[in-house]
Design an enzyme around this catalytic site. Structure first.
Site, PDB file in Angstrom:
ATOM      1  N   ASN A 269       0.830  -1.205   0.000  1.00 49.32           N
ATOM      2  CA  ASN A 269       0.000   0.000   0.000  1.00 49.32           C
ATOM      3  C   ASN A 269       0.865   1.256   0.000  1.00 49.32           C
ATOM      4  O   ASN A 269       0.593   2.222  -0.718  1.00 49.32           O
ATOM      5  CB  ASN A 269      -0.907   0.029   1.235  1.00 49.32           C
ATOM      6  CG  ASN A 269      -2.049  -0.958   1.150  1.00 49.32           C
ATOM      7  OD1 ASN A 269      -2.330  -1.542   0.110  1.00 49.32           O
ATOM      8  ND2 ASN A 269      -2.727  -1.158   2.273  1.00 49.32           N
TER       9      ASN A 269
ATOM     10  N   ARG B  80     -10.484  -4.747 -14.293  1.00 47.28           N
ATOM     11  CA  ARG B  80      -9.339  -5.590 -13.901  1.00 47.28           C
ATOM     12  C   ARG B  80      -9.819  -7.034 -13.933  1.00 47.28           C
ATOM     13  O   ARG B  80     -10.869  -7.366 -13.399  1.00 47.28           O
ATOM     14  CB  ARG B  80      -8.842  -5.263 -12.491  1.00 47.28           C
ATOM     15  CG  ARG B  80      -8.415  -3.818 -12.280  1.00 47.28           C
ATOM     16  CD  ARG B  80      -7.799  -3.648 -10.884  1.00 47.28           C
ATOM     17  NE  ARG B  80      -7.686  -2.250 -10.513  1.00 47.28           N
ATOM     18  CZ  ARG B  80      -6.702  -1.450 -10.875  1.00 47.28           C
ATOM     19  NH1 ARG B  80      -5.732  -1.908 -11.645  1.00 47.28           N
ATOM     20  NH2 ARG B  80      -6.667  -0.193 -10.475  1.00 47.28           N
TER      21      ARG B  80
ATOM     22  N   ARG C  24      -5.083   1.773 -13.670  1.00 45.75           N
ATOM     23  CA  ARG C  24      -3.713   1.991 -13.214  1.00 45.75           C
ATOM     24  C   ARG C  24      -3.033   0.698 -12.766  1.00 45.75           C
ATOM     25  O   ARG C  24      -3.584  -0.090 -12.010  1.00 45.75           O
ATOM     26  CB  ARG C  24      -3.701   2.997 -12.062  1.00 45.75           C
ATOM     27  CG  ARG C  24      -2.301   3.539 -11.779  1.00 45.75           C
ATOM     28  CD  ARG C  24      -2.275   4.366 -10.511  1.00 45.75           C
ATOM     29  NE  ARG C  24      -3.181   5.493 -10.538  1.00 45.75           N
ATOM     30  CZ  ARG C  24      -2.883   6.687 -11.041  1.00 45.75           C
ATOM     31  NH1 ARG C  24      -1.708   6.890 -11.601  1.00 45.75           N
ATOM     32  NH2 ARG C  24      -3.762   7.665 -10.986  1.00 45.75           N
TER      33      ARG C  24
ATOM     34  N   HIS D 180     -15.237   2.566 -15.100  1.00 43.24           N
ATOM     35  CA  HIS D 180     -15.035   1.806 -13.873  1.00 43.24           C
ATOM     36  C   HIS D 180     -16.273   1.009 -13.481  1.00 43.24           C
ATOM     37  O   HIS D 180     -16.234   0.220 -12.540  1.00 43.24           O
ATOM     38  CB  HIS D 180     -14.640   2.776 -12.748  1.00 43.24           C
ATOM     39  CG  HIS D 180     -14.200   2.119 -11.482  1.00 43.24           C
ATOM     40  ND1 HIS D 180     -14.938   2.171 -10.315  1.00 43.24           N
ATOM     41  CD2 HIS D 180     -13.093   1.401 -11.183  1.00 43.24           C
ATOM     42  CE1 HIS D 180     -14.309   1.530  -9.359  1.00 43.24           C
ATOM     43  NE2 HIS D 180     -13.185   1.042  -9.854  1.00 43.24           N
TER      44      HIS D 180
ATOM     45  N   TYR E 173     -12.026 -10.103  -2.053  1.00 46.10           N
ATOM     46  CA  TYR E 173     -12.738  -8.840  -1.896  1.00 46.10           C
ATOM     47  C   TYR E 173     -14.207  -9.113  -1.594  1.00 46.10           C
ATOM     48  O   TYR E 173     -14.825  -9.980  -2.220  1.00 46.10           O
ATOM     49  CB  TYR E 173     -12.676  -8.010  -3.186  1.00 46.10           C
ATOM     50  CG  TYR E 173     -11.332  -7.410  -3.522  1.00 46.10           C
ATOM     51  CD1 TYR E 173     -10.154  -7.850  -2.935  1.00 46.10           C
ATOM     52  CD2 TYR E 173     -11.249  -6.389  -4.464  1.00 46.10           C
ATOM     53  CE1 TYR E 173      -8.939  -7.292  -3.276  1.00 46.10           C
ATOM     54  CE2 TYR E 173     -10.029  -5.826  -4.812  1.00 46.10           C
ATOM     55  CZ  TYR E 173      -8.872  -6.292  -4.208  1.00 46.10           C
ATOM     56  OH  TYR E 173      -7.671  -5.737  -4.544  1.00 46.10           O
TER      57      TYR E 173
ATOM     58  N   ARG F 255     -14.034   1.973   4.493  1.00 45.22           N
ATOM     59  CA  ARG F 255     -12.832   1.161   4.656  1.00 45.22           C
ATOM     60  C   ARG F 255     -11.583   2.019   4.786  1.00 45.22           C
ATOM     61  O   ARG F 255     -10.732   1.773   5.620  1.00 45.22           O
ATOM     62  CB  ARG F 255     -12.668   0.217   3.467  1.00 45.22           C
ATOM     63  CG  ARG F 255     -11.473  -0.743   3.640  1.00 45.22           C
ATOM     64  CD  ARG F 255     -11.232  -1.569   2.400  1.00 45.22           C
ATOM     65  NE  ARG F 255     -10.413  -0.857   1.437  1.00 45.22           N
ATOM     66  CZ  ARG F 255     -10.680  -0.764   0.143  1.00 45.22           C
ATOM     67  NH1 ARG F 255     -11.784  -1.287  -0.337  1.00 45.22           N
ATOM     68  NH2 ARG F 255      -9.883  -0.120  -0.674  1.00 45.22           N
TER      69      ARG F 255
ATOM     70  N   HIS G 107     -15.218  -4.047   0.075  1.00 39.64           N
ATOM     71  CA  HIS G 107     -15.124  -3.343  -1.199  1.00 39.64           C
ATOM     72  C   HIS G 107     -16.473  -2.876  -1.736  1.00 39.64           C
ATOM     73  O   HIS G 107     -16.528  -2.032  -2.637  1.00 39.64           O
ATOM     74  CB  HIS G 107     -14.451  -4.269  -2.225  1.00 39.64           C
ATOM     75  CG  HIS G 107     -14.041  -3.616  -3.490  1.00 39.64           C
ATOM     76  ND1 HIS G 107     -14.621  -3.913  -4.708  1.00 39.64           N
ATOM     77  CD2 HIS G 107     -13.110  -2.665  -3.756  1.00 39.64           C
ATOM     78  CE1 HIS G 107     -14.059  -3.190  -5.652  1.00 39.64           C
ATOM     79  NE2 HIS G 107     -13.139  -2.422  -5.111  1.00 39.64           N
TER      80      HIS G 107
END
Length: 733
Positions: free
Chosen positions: A94, A425, A455, A485, A518, A614, A642
């Site tokens: 992270n 993704r 990204r 997204h 997730y 979160r 998530h």
């Protein structure tokens, strides 16, 4: 992870990369203090009447608080030991991404000299100063957790990370042979002298800075040796892989012990490990007349040459060696991070592969949602959806027997005419992508919007896009100026004389690997109104449609903020009329000032507001006269929370979707929220929110001063939100 799904990154983003928090006996979490109080400097956000200027926490410092909560899980002695090691790796991963993106962005803004301030009034330089100070404290705490606790406790369970000096003669001899055969041939020592310029140091690579002396002339020279990244960082010492004992030697230790072989005839006088983090916060210069794929590939080629934003060095590095690195790398001394122990603890992800079940969370098998039948005897997804909508909750409900099955059945169904899908993704060997290829080869019309600007997944997504194109899939790379997204898919099926549309709208990526790590929600439906909405949305994504309003969904960049503000306003009106009102939000981040201000106004009118966040939270809860009725908590655990869920009590609506309450989601991305209407499904959403907000649920609570305090204080009554959901869904261990 991170990636926009920071924590963990792929468990590779994480980055966007699985957090864990087993049942345990209760947390031993530290309170996580926020960085300095908000500054009353001028703010770029105009303060609406009755709202104070200093009403926001700083975004970047709030992120550091989040990563400190991740670190607290690694410090929690009630966690299984290898899970604590994993959290140490997640913290490190992270932090890498934070520097590559957020710190890099602040540096770029500071260099422009423009008076750009954050919502809480800090200049980029002031934010960088606070970040650097806090980060050094966190790095020291991170190292302490590993060196003084996790590392020795692992050794007690026969899992050791050792130095070269710790090995006996037999192991040293065998590893010396391994070095000569496998490592030595790929090493390239690079000298620095008038004939050899200082070498390029790639981002996140481990390097040895070496000083050698000519024994005849007495002159000293600097050289750099890159630690190869295509071999395991931690070398297993035992030859018998089934052995319960697991001893690991860091690769840089092996190289350092054999430097004499790299510099024959010279004396190695000192060596130190270092690591550079480079700016990865580039923007694609999108031109409507240029191929987006080519533009992105050009920018990717430049990313590796981004300027340094952080220099990590071993704490024992000599002053003259550090000065040389600062000078040659053009690094500001404020960007140096001294690490007192093992550098780059992302290597601890490697320990996850050990077969030591007693040191890990209990494994689980996701349950097949009852609507989809048994694993061995699946039902027709289409027949089932014609009767009822289905809400799936991953990882508790299996992704492979629900969403994946939906796409695979569509690919193999002769009545299916078309499949339309967004991919942000996905995994390495993606069953979703394979199903789309099968569908295209079977003659179906298949459209895939592959967001090649996701990204850190850009190169992988470019590869997927080209694979899909070769199979005959109509591939769209995204929209100029926006990232796509949203997580949506639509299947068009011929049923007699009727064309029926089957849809999935979710909060998470179409990735079966992260679907086990997730926590996400997804709606599967054959509702004609939602089918019409997705038809219109795909026309926006693939064509020139500029539609902004829909029937049952909200989309950004034009509709989500407006819709959220409208629904908050309705709650305020109900409260003013003496009717029941209430707002419950579950998000990854809460940063958008307009949404926060609306929540403040709701609180001032007596509307109870409960937020489960979160990560980043810029809202200040429990401030007298401003946010008395707002409560904020954070849940981190075994799975990465998530999903995004929005419940407005007066309006009686529940929404799920891909958008967080952040500028990028609301202004610079294509996002989608869907209204869930079926009472059986809204009851499921209420159960999720009720469990997360239960006073006995283990969490952190945000105070008005910015401190995150562990809750509840009475550990005898603590409950684990994720463990409870595992039980409810029948996921088996």
């Amino acid at each position: 992870m991170s990636s926009d799904e920071t924590f963990p990154r792929d468990i590779t983003d994480a980055t966007d990369r699985s957090p864990g928090n087993g049942a345990g006996t209760g947390p031993r979490f530290r309170a996580v203090p926020s960085a300095p109080p908000a500054v009353t400097a001028p703010t770029p956000v105009a303060a609406p009447e009755s709202l104070p200027d200093d009403r926001y926490f700083n975004r970047e410092l709030s992120w550091q608080d989040f990563n400190a909560r991740v670190l607290a899980l690694a410090e929690d002695a009630s966690q299984p030991l290898l899970e604590r090691a994993k959290f140490l790796a997640i913290f490190a991963s992270n932090l890498d991404e934070f520097y590559m993106v957020r710190v890099a962005g602040l540096k770029r803004r500071d260099e422009t000299g423009l008076p750009v301030r954050s919502a809480d009034g800090l200049t980029p330089r002031e934010q960088l100063a606070y970040i650097a100070k806090r980060n050094q404290d966190l790095v020291e705490r991170h190292t302490l957790a590993f060196e003084d606790h996790v590392r020795p406790e692992l050794a007690e369970h026969d899992v050791r990370i050792v130095t070269w000096a710790d090995l006996d003669t037999h192991d040293q001899l065998r590893l010396s042979n391994y070095f000569s055969e496998q490592i030595f041939p790929v090493l390239t020592p690079l000298a620095v002298d008038p004939a050899h310029p200082f070498p390029y140091i790639s981002g996140l690579s481990l390097n040895l800075a070496v000083t050698v002396r000519d024994p005849e002339e007495g002159t000293e020279r600097f050289a750099r040796v890159k630690v190869p990244n295509n071999v395991p960082r931690l070398i297993r010492v035992e030859q018998q892989r089934g052995s319960r004992v697991a001893t690991f030697l860091p690769l840089e230790e092996l190289i350092a012990s054999h430097l004499g072989e790299l510099f024959t005839g010279m004396e190695v006088t000192e060596h130190h490990i270092f690591r550079v983090t480079r700016n990865a916060d580039f923007e694609v210069e999108e031109d409507r007349d240029e191929d987006l794929l080519q533009a992105l590939e050009r920018e990717l080629a430049q990313r590796r040459f981004g300027p340094p934003v952080r220099l990590e060095v071993a704490q024992d590095m000599s002053e003259h060696m550090l000065e040389l690195l600062l000078r040659e790398l053009d690094v500001d001394p404020h960007d140096v991070v001294e690490v007192p122990g093992l550098l780059d603890l992302t290597c601890l992800f490697q320990l996850s592969g050990l077969d030591r079940k007693e040191l890990k969370d209990r494994p689980f098998v996701p349950a097949t949602h009852p609507a989809f039948g048994e694993r061995e005897t699946p039902k027709s997804v289409f027949a089932m959806l014609r009767e009822n909508d289905v809400l799936v909750h991953h990882p508790y409900d299996s992704f492979s027997t629900s969403v994946q099955r939906f796409i695979e059945q569509a690919a193999n169904d002769d009545k299916v005419l078309a499949i339309k899908q967004t991919l942000y993704r996905t995994s390495g060997d993606s069953p979703i992508v394979n199903a789309l290829i099968d569908a295209a080869e079977a003659g179906k019309q298949v459209v895939a919007l592959v967001e090649i600007k996701a990204r850190f997944d850009e190169e992988a997504n470019i590869t997927w896009a080209r694979t899909l194109e070769r199979a005959g899939v109509h591939v769209v790379y995204g929209l100029v100026g926006l990232k796509t997204h949203c997580k949506v898919s639509m299947v068009v099926r011929q049923e007699g004389s009727t064309i029926r549309r089957y849809c999935h709208l979710g909060t998470g990526n179409y990735n079966p690997k992260t679907a086990r790590l997730y926590e996400d929600l997804g709606l599967l439906t054959a509702d004609p109104a939602i089918g019409a909405d997705l038809t219109d949305l795909f026309n926006v994504l693939t064509g020139y449609s500029r539609q902004e309003t829909y029937r049952n969904i909200l989309t950004s960049p034009n509709g989500i903020r407006r819709g959220i503000l409208r629904m908050i306003g309705e709650e305020i009106e109900h409260a003013q009329a003496g009717k029941q009102a209430g707002i419950r939000l579950k998000v990854n981040s809460l940063v958008d000032e307009q949404v926060i201000d609306a929540l403040y106004r709701a609180s001032q009118q007596g509307v109870p507001v409960d937020v489960v966040v979160r990560g980043i939270c810029a809202l200040k809860p429990r401030v007298p006269g401003l946010s008395d009725n707002i409560h904020v908590r954070s849940i981190l655990g075994r799975f990465l929370e998530h999903s995004r869920v929005f419940h407005f009590q007066a309006g009686g609506t529940h929404w799920i979707g891909s958008a967080d309450m952040m500028h990028r989601n609301l202004d610079r991305r294509i996002e989608a929220l869907v209204c869930v209407k079926d009472p059986k499904l809204t009851a499921q959403l209420d159960e999720v929110l009720d469990s997360a907000l239960d006073p006995a649920t283990r969490c952190w609570v945000l105070t008005s001063s910015g401190e995150w305090s562990p809750s509840p204080s009475d550990e005898s009554e603590v409950r684990d939100h994720q463990v409870e959901l595992l039980k409810r869904h029948g996921a088996t261990g």
